[in-house]
Design a protein around this motif. Structure first.
Motif, PDB file in Angstrom:
ATOM      1  N   ALA A  77      62.535  76.257  -1.001  1.00  0.00           N
ATOM      2  CA  ALA A  77      63.295  75.991   0.227  1.00  0.00           C
ATOM      3  C   ALA A  77      64.501  76.924   0.313  1.00  0.00           C
ATOM      4  N   LEU A  78      65.165  77.150  -0.817  1.00  0.00           N
ATOM      5  CA  LEU A  78      66.302  78.069  -0.851  1.00  0.00           C
ATOM      6  C   LEU A  78      65.858  79.494  -0.525  1.00  0.00           C
ATOM      7  N   ASP A  79      64.749  79.913  -1.108  1.00  0.00           N
ATOM      8  CA  ASP A  79      64.227  81.250  -0.822  1.00  0.00           C
ATOM      9  C   ASP A  79      63.815  81.398   0.643  1.00  0.00           C
ATOM     10  N   LEU A  80      63.187  80.371   1.206  1.00  0.00           N
ATOM     11  CA  LEU A  80      62.798  80.426   2.615  1.00  0.00           C
ATOM     12  C   LEU A  80      64.034  80.503   3.504  1.00  0.00           C
ATOM     13  N   SER A  81      65.033  79.721   3.169  1.00  0.00           N
ATOM     14  CA  SER A  81      66.279  79.743   3.930  1.00  0.00           C
ATOM     15  C   SER A  81      66.900  81.131   3.903  1.00  0.00           C
ATOM     16  N   ARG A  82      66.969  81.732   2.740  1.00  0.00           N
ATOM     17  CA  ARG A  82      67.560  83.068   2.612  1.00  0.00           C
ATOM     18  C   ARG A  82      66.690  84.137   3.264  1.00  0.00           C
ATOM     19  N   SER A  83      65.385  83.933   3.255  1.00  0.00           N
ATOM     20  CA  SER A  83      64.479  84.900   3.887  1.00  0.00           C
ATOM     21  C   SER A  83      64.687  84.959   5.393  1.00  0.00           C
ATOM     22  N   PHE A  84      65.230  83.889   5.963  1.00  0.00           N
ATOM     23  CA  PHE A  84      65.505  83.865   7.397  1.00  0.00           C
ATOM     24  C   PHE A  84      67.003  83.975   7.695  1.00  0.00           C
ATOM     25  N   GLY A  85      67.790  84.398   6.695  1.00  0.00           N
ATOM     26  CA  GLY A  85      69.204  84.654   6.912  1.00  0.00           C
ATOM     27  C   GLY A  85      70.118  83.455   6.842  1.00  0.00           C
ATOM     28  N   HIS A  86      69.657  82.372   6.261  1.00  0.00           N
ATOM     29  CA  HIS A  86      70.499  81.176   6.134  1.00  0.00           C
ATOM     30  C   HIS A  86      71.029  81.063   4.707  1.00  0.00           C
ATOM     31  N   ASP A  87      71.807  80.022   4.474  1.00  0.00           N
ATOM     32  CA  ASP A  87      72.455  79.858   3.182  1.00  0.00           C
ATOM     33  C   ASP A  87      72.001  78.577   2.485  1.00  0.00           C
ATOM     34  N   LEU A  88      72.740  78.205   1.458  1.00  0.00           N
ATOM     35  CA  LEU A  88      72.415  77.023   0.658  1.00  0.00           C
ATOM     36  C   LEU A  88      72.421  75.746   1.500  1.00  0.00           C
ATOM     37  N   ALA A  89      73.349  75.625   2.421  1.00  0.00           N
ATOM     38  CA  ALA A  89      73.429  74.414   3.250  1.00  0.00           C
ATOM     39  C   ALA A  89      72.142  74.209   4.053  1.00  0.00           C
ATOM     40  N   PHE A  90      71.603  75.282   4.612  1.00  0.00           N
ATOM     41  CA  PHE A  90      70.350  75.169   5.363  1.00  0.00           C
ATOM     42  C   PHE A  90      69.199  74.827   4.425  1.00  0.00           C
ATOM     43  N   ALA A  91      69.220  75.390   3.218  1.00  0.00           N
ATOM     44  CA  ALA A  91      68.186  75.077   2.222  1.00  0.00           C
ATOM     45  C   ALA A  91      68.223  73.599   1.853  1.00  0.00           C
ATOM     46  N   LEU A  92      69.401  73.035   1.725  1.00  0.00           N
ATOM     47  CA  LEU A  92      69.521  71.595   1.456  1.00  0.00           C
ATOM     48  C   LEU A  92      68.936  70.798   2.616  1.00  0.00           C
ATOM     49  N   GLY A  93      69.163  71.269   3.832  1.00  0.00           N
ATOM     50  CA  GLY A  93      68.566  70.623   5.003  1.00  0.00           C
ATOM     51  C   GLY A  93      67.051  70.701   4.967  1.00  0.00           C
ATOM     52  N   LEU A  94      66.503  71.872   4.611  1.00  0.00           N
ATOM     53  CA  LEU A  94      65.045  72.013   4.497  1.00  0.00           C
ATOM     54  C   LEU A  94      64.490  71.054   3.458  1.00  0.00           C
ATOM     55  N   PHE A  95      65.203  70.918   2.350  1.00  0.00           N
ATOM     56  CA  PHE A  95      64.702  70.108   1.245  1.00  0.00           C
ATOM     57  C   PHE A  95      64.805  68.604   1.526  1.00  0.00           C
ATOM     58  N   PHE A  96      65.948  68.171   2.046  1.00  0.00           N
ATOM     59  CA  PHE A  96      66.170  66.735   2.237  1.00  0.00           C
ATOM     60  C   PHE A  96      65.825  66.238   3.647  1.00  0.00           C
ATOM     61  N   LEU A  97      65.949  67.079   4.639  1.00  0.00           N
ATOM     62  CA  LEU A  97      65.679  66.690   6.028  1.00  0.00           C
ATOM     63  C   LEU A  97      64.704  67.674   6.660  1.00  0.00           C
ATOM     64  N   GLY A  98      63.616  67.917   5.985  1.00  0.00           N
ATOM     65  CA  GLY A  98      62.634  68.899   6.428  1.00  0.00           C
ATOM     66  C   GLY A  98      62.093  68.636   7.812  1.00  0.00           C
ATOM     67  N   PHE A  99      61.948  67.373   8.187  1.00  0.00           N
ATOM     68  CA  PHE A  99      61.403  67.033   9.504  1.00  0.00           C
ATOM     69  C   PHE A  99      62.317  67.479  10.634  1.00  0.00           C
ATOM     70  N   ILE A 100      63.570  67.829  10.312  1.00  0.00           N
ATOM     71  CA  ILE A 100      64.497  68.367  11.304  1.00  0.00           C
ATOM     72  C   ILE A 100      64.639  69.882  11.151  1.00  0.00           C
ATOM     73  N   PHE A 101      64.815  70.341   9.910  1.00  0.00           N
ATOM     74  CA  PHE A 101      65.164  71.737   9.678  1.00  0.00           C
ATOM     75  C   PHE A 101      63.978  72.697   9.754  1.00  0.00           C
ATOM     76  N   TYR A 102      62.781  72.284   9.366  1.00  0.00           N
ATOM     77  CA  TYR A 102      61.625  73.176   9.510  1.00  0.00           C
ATOM     78  C   TYR A 102      61.328  73.474  10.986  1.00  0.00           C
ATOM     79  N   PRO A 103      61.360  72.481  11.880  1.00  0.00           N
ATOM     80  CA  PRO A 103      61.188  72.820  13.304  1.00  0.00           C
ATOM     81  C   PRO A 103      62.301  73.714  13.848  1.00  0.00           C
ATOM     82  N   ILE A 104      63.541  73.535  13.346  1.00  0.00           N
ATOM     83  CA  ILE A 104      64.631  74.422  13.763  1.00  0.00           C
ATOM     84  C   ILE A 104      64.306  75.853  13.360  1.00  0.00           C
ATOM     85  N   LEU A 105      63.802  76.019  12.147  1.00  0.00           N
ATOM     86  CA  LEU A 105      63.435  77.347  11.664  1.00  0.00           C
ATOM     87  C   LEU A 105      62.271  77.920  12.470  1.00  0.00           C
TER      88      LEU A 105
END
Length: 118
Positions: A77-105
Motif C-alpha cells: 500500500a505504501l509503494d502504491l501510494s508513492r507510485s502515484f505521488g502520495h505519502d505515508l498518510a495516503f498509504a495508511l488510508g489505503l491500508f485501513f480505509l481501502g474502500f474509500i482511498f482505492y476509489p480516490i486513487l
C-alpha cells in the motif's frame, strides 16, 4: 424477511462490492499503463500489482504467510501510494480505509509516476 431472503441479499451485496472493487483495480491498472483486464484474473492480478509498485514477483510467497502478509500488505500500500505521488498518510488510508482511498486513487486525477520500490 426470512433467513433465506437475508442471506440472498447478503450474497448479492457482496457480489456488487466485488464487482465495484474489480472495476476500481481495473482503473488503477490502466492508469499505471497495465491492461485493466488483469485485475479480474486471480494470481495474475497480484503479479501485475507487484510490477506496478516495483516489487519482485516472489513476494507472492510472503503474501501467503500469516502475519507476514499484513506487513507486506502495508508495504505494498505504501509503494502504491508513492507510485502515484502520495505519502505515508495516503498509504495508511489505503491500508485501513481501502474502500474509500482505492476509489480516490482510481477515479481521481492522480498520475502514475513509476514503481516506487524499483
Amino acid at each position: 424477511m426470512n433467513q433465506g431472503e437475508g442471506s440472498f441479499f447478503g450474497v448479492v451485496l457482496q457480489l456488487v462490492f466485488l464487482a465495484f472493487f474489480l472495476f476500481v483495480f481495473w482503473r488503477i491498472f490502466e492508469k499505471a499503463g497495465k491492461p485493466g483486464w488483469a485485475a479480474i484474473i486471480p494470481i495474475y492480478n497480484v503479479i501485475v500489482y507487484l510490477e506496478i509498485v516495483g516489487r519482485p514477483i516472489w513476494w507472492i510467497v510472503l503474501l501467503l504467510i500469516p502475519i507476514v502478509n499484513v506487513v507486506v500488505g502495508f508495504l505494498l500500500a505504501l509503494d502504491l501510494s508513492r507510485s502515484f505521488g502520495h505519502d505515508l498518510a495516503f498509504a495508511l488510508g489505503l491500508f485501513f480505509l481501502g474502500f474509500i482511498f482505492y476509489p480516490i486513487l482510481a477515479f481521481g486525477g492522480d498520475r502514475y509516476e513509476g514503481p516506487a520500490a524499483a
